[in-house]
Structures are given as C-alpha cells and as structure tokens.
Design a protein around this motif. Structure first.
Motif, PDB file in Angstrom:
ATOM      1  N   GLY A   1       0.718  -1.335   0.025  1.00 34.20           N
ATOM      2  CA  GLY A   1       0.093   0.065  -0.116  1.00 34.20           C
ATOM      3  C   GLY A   1       0.758   1.247   0.016  1.00 34.20           C
ATOM      4  N   ILE A   2       2.200   1.163  -0.220  1.00 32.12           N
ATOM      5  CA  ILE A   2       3.000   2.343  -0.181  1.00 32.12           C
ATOM      6  C   ILE A   2       4.151   1.895  -1.057  1.00 32.12           C
ATOM      7  CG2 ILE A   2       4.163   1.429   1.953  1.00 32.12           C
ATOM      8  CD1 ILE A   2       4.794   4.440   2.707  1.00 32.12           C
ATOM      9  N   ILE A   3       4.529   3.025  -1.887  1.00 28.84           N
ATOM     10  CA  ILE A   3       5.745   2.570  -2.694  1.00 28.84           C
ATOM     11  C   ILE A   3       7.112   3.551  -1.953  1.00 28.84           C
ATOM     12  CG2 ILE A   3       6.943   2.853  -4.878  1.00 28.84           C
ATOM     13  CD1 ILE A   3       4.042   3.279  -5.814  1.00 28.84           C
ATOM     14  N   PHE A   4       7.969   2.361  -1.447  1.00 27.20           N
ATOM     15  CA  PHE A   4       9.239   2.787  -0.799  1.00 27.20           C
ATOM     16  C   PHE A   4       9.843   3.951  -1.675  1.00 27.20           C
ATOM     17  CE2 PHE A   4       8.730   0.616   2.715  1.00 27.20           C
ATOM     18  CZ  PHE A   4       9.472  -0.578   3.066  1.00 27.20           C
ATOM     19  N   SER A   5       9.979   3.611  -2.983  1.00 27.09           N
ATOM     20  CA  SER A   5      10.982   4.716  -3.493  1.00 27.09           C
ATOM     21  C   SER A   5      10.473   6.081  -3.665  1.00 27.09           C
ATOM     22  CB  SER A   5      11.082   4.056  -5.198  1.00 27.09           C
ATOM     23  OG  SER A   5       9.833   3.922  -5.647  1.00 27.09           O
ATOM     24  N   PHE A   6       9.134   6.312  -3.389  1.00 30.86           N
ATOM     25  CA  PHE A   6       8.557   7.615  -3.331  1.00 30.86           C
ATOM     26  C   PHE A   6       8.759   8.312  -1.871  1.00 30.86           C
ATOM     27  CE2 PHE A   6       7.624   6.819  -7.307  1.00 30.86           C
ATOM     28  CZ  PHE A   6       6.409   6.618  -7.697  1.00 30.86           C
ATOM     29  N   ASN A   7       9.039   7.411  -0.988  1.00 29.73           N
ATOM     30  CA  ASN A   7       9.071   8.078   0.553  1.00 29.73           C
ATOM     31  C   ASN A   7      10.268   7.759   1.255  1.00 29.73           C
ATOM     32  OD1 ASN A   7       6.049   8.214   1.132  1.00 29.73           O
ATOM     33  ND2 ASN A   7       5.983   6.598  -0.140  1.00 29.73           N
ATOM     34  N   ALA A   8      10.582   8.773   2.041  1.00 23.00           N
ATOM     35  CA  ALA A   8      11.901   8.566   3.019  1.00 23.00           C
ATOM     36  C   ALA A   8      11.198   7.385   4.140  1.00 23.00           C
ATOM     37  CB  ALA A   8      12.079   9.699   3.860  1.00 23.00           C
ATOM     38  N   MET A   9      12.092   6.691   4.504  1.00 23.14           N
ATOM     39  CA  MET A   9      11.819   5.450   5.394  1.00 23.14           C
ATOM     40  C   MET A   9      12.734   5.319   6.379  1.00 23.14           C
ATOM     41  SD  MET A   9       8.956   4.364   4.069  1.00 23.14           S
ATOM     42  CE  MET A   9       8.742   2.686   5.033  1.00 23.14           C
ATOM     43  N   GLY A  10      12.250   4.919   7.729  1.00 26.59           N
ATOM     44  CA  GLY A  10      13.242   4.891   8.976  1.00 26.59           C
ATOM     45  C   GLY A  10      12.979   3.431   9.548  1.00 26.59           C
ATOM     46  N   TRP A  11      13.887   3.286  10.321  1.00 27.87           N
ATOM     47  CA  TRP A  11      14.025   2.287  11.382  1.00 27.87           C
ATOM     48  C   TRP A  11      13.834   2.921  12.708  1.00 27.87           C
ATOM     49  CZ3 TRP A  11      12.527  -2.799  11.049  1.00 27.87           C
ATOM     50  CH2 TRP A  11      12.763  -3.442   9.830  1.00 27.87           C
ATOM     51  N   TYR A  12      12.896   2.370  13.558  1.00 25.17           N
ATOM     52  CA  TYR A  12      12.470   3.044  14.916  1.00 25.17           C
ATOM     53  C   TYR A  12      12.958   2.002  15.913  1.00 25.17           C
ATOM     54  CZ  TYR A  12      10.700   6.969  12.189  1.00 25.17           C
ATOM     55  OH  TYR A  12      10.315   7.995  11.131  1.00 25.17           O
ATOM     56  N   ARG A  13      13.153   2.493  17.075  1.00 27.96           N
ATOM     57  CA  ARG A  13      13.247   1.416  18.286  1.00 27.96           C
ATOM     58  C   ARG A  13      12.607   1.999  19.455  1.00 27.96           C
ATOM     59  NH1 ARG A  13      19.504   0.596  19.248  1.00 27.96           N
ATOM     60  NH2 ARG A  13      20.113   2.439  20.391  1.00 27.96           N
ATOM     61  N   GLN A  14      11.993   1.025  20.324  1.00 31.01           N
ATOM     62  CA  GLN A  14      11.459   1.443  21.611  1.00 31.01           C
ATOM     63  C   GLN A  14      11.942   0.495  22.577  1.00 31.01           C
ATOM     64  OE1 GLN A  14       7.068   2.265  21.661  1.00 31.01           O
ATOM     65  NE2 GLN A  14       7.498   3.739  23.679  1.00 31.01           N
ATOM     66  N   ALA A  15      13.073   0.827  23.519  1.00 32.63           N
ATOM     67  CA  ALA A  15      13.101  -0.018  24.630  1.00 32.63           C
ATOM     68  C   ALA A  15      12.029   0.312  25.672  1.00 32.63           C
ATOM     69  CB  ALA A  15      14.596   0.517  25.014  1.00 32.63           C
ATOM     70  N   PRO A  16      12.151  -0.807  26.911  1.00 31.86           N
ATOM     71  CA  PRO A  16      11.026  -0.591  27.884  1.00 31.86           C
ATOM     72  C   PRO A  16      11.373   0.690  28.652  1.00 31.86           C
ATOM     73  CG  PRO A  16      12.170  -2.948  27.587  1.00 31.86           C
ATOM     74  CD  PRO A  16      12.850  -2.218  26.636  1.00 31.86           C
ATOM     75  N   GLY A  17      10.349   1.508  29.043  1.00 33.46           N
ATOM     76  CA  GLY A  17      10.445   2.499  29.682  1.00 33.46           C
ATOM     77  C   GLY A  17      10.859   3.815  28.991  1.00 33.46           C
ATOM     78  N   LYS A  18      11.207   3.708  27.686  1.00 35.60           N
ATOM     79  CA  LYS A  18      11.894   4.894  27.066  1.00 35.60           C
ATOM     80  C   LYS A  18      10.907   5.122  25.894  1.00 35.60           C
ATOM     81  CE  LYS A  18      16.680   3.779  28.184  1.00 35.60           C
ATOM     82  NZ  LYS A  18      18.162   3.700  27.371  1.00 35.60           N
ATOM     83  N   GLN A  19      11.219   6.292  25.179  1.00 34.13           N
ATOM     84  CA  GLN A  19      10.266   6.844  24.148  1.00 34.13           C
ATOM     85  C   GLN A  19      11.026   6.108  22.855  1.00 34.13           C
ATOM     86  OE1 GLN A  19      10.484  11.053  24.028  1.00 34.13           O
ATOM     87  NE2 GLN A  19       8.439  11.235  25.123  1.00 34.13           N
TER      88      GLN A  19
ATOM     89  N   ASN B   1       8.730   2.654   9.451  1.00 28.72           N
ATOM     90  CA  ASN B   1       7.631   3.657   9.238  1.00 28.72           C
ATOM     91  C   ASN B   1       8.132   4.614   8.579  1.00 28.72           C
ATOM     92  OD1 ASN B   1       5.356   5.337   9.311  1.00 28.72           O
ATOM     93  ND2 ASN B   1       5.124   4.623  11.448  1.00 28.72           N
ATOM     94  N   THR B   2       7.293   5.424   7.552  1.00 30.93           N
ATOM     95  CA  THR B   2       8.006   6.439   6.972  1.00 30.93           C
ATOM     96  C   THR B   2       8.823   7.479   7.967  1.00 30.93           C
ATOM     97  OG1 THR B   2       5.959   7.744   7.331  1.00 30.93           O
ATOM     98  CG2 THR B   2       5.850   6.293   5.210  1.00 30.93           C
ATOM     99  N   ASN B   3       9.628   8.392   7.168  1.00 27.98           N
ATOM    100  CA  ASN B   3       9.965   9.470   8.227  1.00 27.98           C
ATOM    101  C   ASN B   3       9.791  10.998   7.367  1.00 27.98           C
ATOM    102  OD1 ASN B   3      12.937  11.280   8.309  1.00 27.98           O
ATOM    103  ND2 ASN B   3      12.339  10.177  10.058  1.00 27.98           N
ATOM    104  N   PRO B   4       9.134  11.713   8.190  1.00 30.00           N
ATOM    105  CA  PRO B   4       8.566  11.570   9.378  1.00 30.00           C
ATOM    106  C   PRO B   4       7.503  10.326   9.732  1.00 30.00           C
ATOM    107  CG  PRO B   4       7.595  13.459   8.666  1.00 30.00           C
ATOM    108  CD  PRO B   4       8.920  12.967   7.665  1.00 30.00           C
ATOM    109  N   PRO B   5       7.288   9.722  10.752  1.00 28.65           N
ATOM    110  CA  PRO B   5       6.524   8.545  10.840  1.00 28.65           C
ATOM    111  C   PRO B   5       5.014   8.973  10.672  1.00 28.65           C
ATOM    112  CG  PRO B   5       7.330   9.286  12.919  1.00 28.65           C
ATOM    113  CD  PRO B   5       7.844  10.075  12.108  1.00 28.65           C
ATOM    114  N   GLN B   6       4.136   8.432  10.062  1.00 29.88           N
ATOM    115  CA  GLN B   6       2.653   8.222  10.053  1.00 29.88           C
ATOM    116  C   GLN B   6       2.142   7.478  11.312  1.00 29.88           C
ATOM    117  OE1 GLN B   6       0.964  10.432   7.917  1.00 29.88           O
ATOM    118  NE2 GLN B   6       3.040  11.040   7.142  1.00 29.88           N
TER     119      GLN B   6
END
Length: 114
Positions: A26-44, A95-100
């Motif tokens: 449902g999304i074309i990578f090549s048209f979007n900036a993409m990112g990897w994110y992570r969330q550790a316990p108790g952190k943003q 997610n995209t960058n910035p994230p949706q």
C-alpha cells in the motif's frame, strides 16, 4: 491501506548480528523517506536509521554498526545490525520518516544478552 510488517528479530549475544526486514504494502518505498525506529522498555521510541533514495542517516548510538538499505523492486527495507550491544534491546519498527501514526506495525523484538 498501508501495511508495514517487520521481521527478523530474536535473541542474540553481545557482539552478534541480526538482519531485520520491513515488507510494505500500500506504499511505494521509492517515493518515501523510510526509517527504522526502536522503543526500549520505559523509553520513548527513537529513530535509529533513515534512508531517502540512497542517502542514509544513523543515530550516533548505532553509527558504524547498523546499515539501512532497501530493495525498491521488492518494496522491502532492511536493517543489518552488527556488533550488537545490550542497550540495543528494544522493539524495532519501520515507518515513513517522519512517521505516520497509522502506519505503525507490531514491530519485531530484538534482545541482546550480555
């Protein structure tokens, strides 16, 4: 409808490696900036790496150890993680960058044992 599915996480020892994958529909990578994110316990949730066409960005904490890439033909993004540390333990998301907001998936758990 956009769907992002992360996979490839697991339990590894300090110094080990993992390769995460993010398959998109449902999304074309090549048209979007993409990112990897992570969330550790108790952190943003934090941005780990970003790719825009072939330009990449890395958080200081992972620079030199992680590599982001993507295969536009497969609409799939990857995160190669080497020299893993216990502080890399988190749920990893793509997610995209910035994230949706509506694009967040279930993520994939990465646990690094000391």
């Amino acid at each position: 409808q956009v769907q992002l599915v992360e996979s490839g996480g697991g339990l590894v020892q300090t110094g080990g490696s993992l390769r995460l994958s993010c398959e998109a529909s449902g999304i074309i990578f090549s048209f979007n900036a993409m990112g990897w994110y992570r969330q550790a316990p108790g952190k943003q949730r934090e941005l780990v790496a970003r790719i825009i066409t072939y330009t990449t960005y890395y958080a200081d904490s992972v620079k030199g150890r992680f590599t982001i890439s993507r295969d536009n033909a497969k609409n799939t993004m990857y995160l190669q993680m080497n020299s893993l540390k216990p502080e890399d333990t988190a749920v990893y998301y793509c997610n995209t960058n910035p994230p949706q907001q509506g694009y967040w998936g279930q993520g994939t758990q990465v646990t690094v044992s000391s």
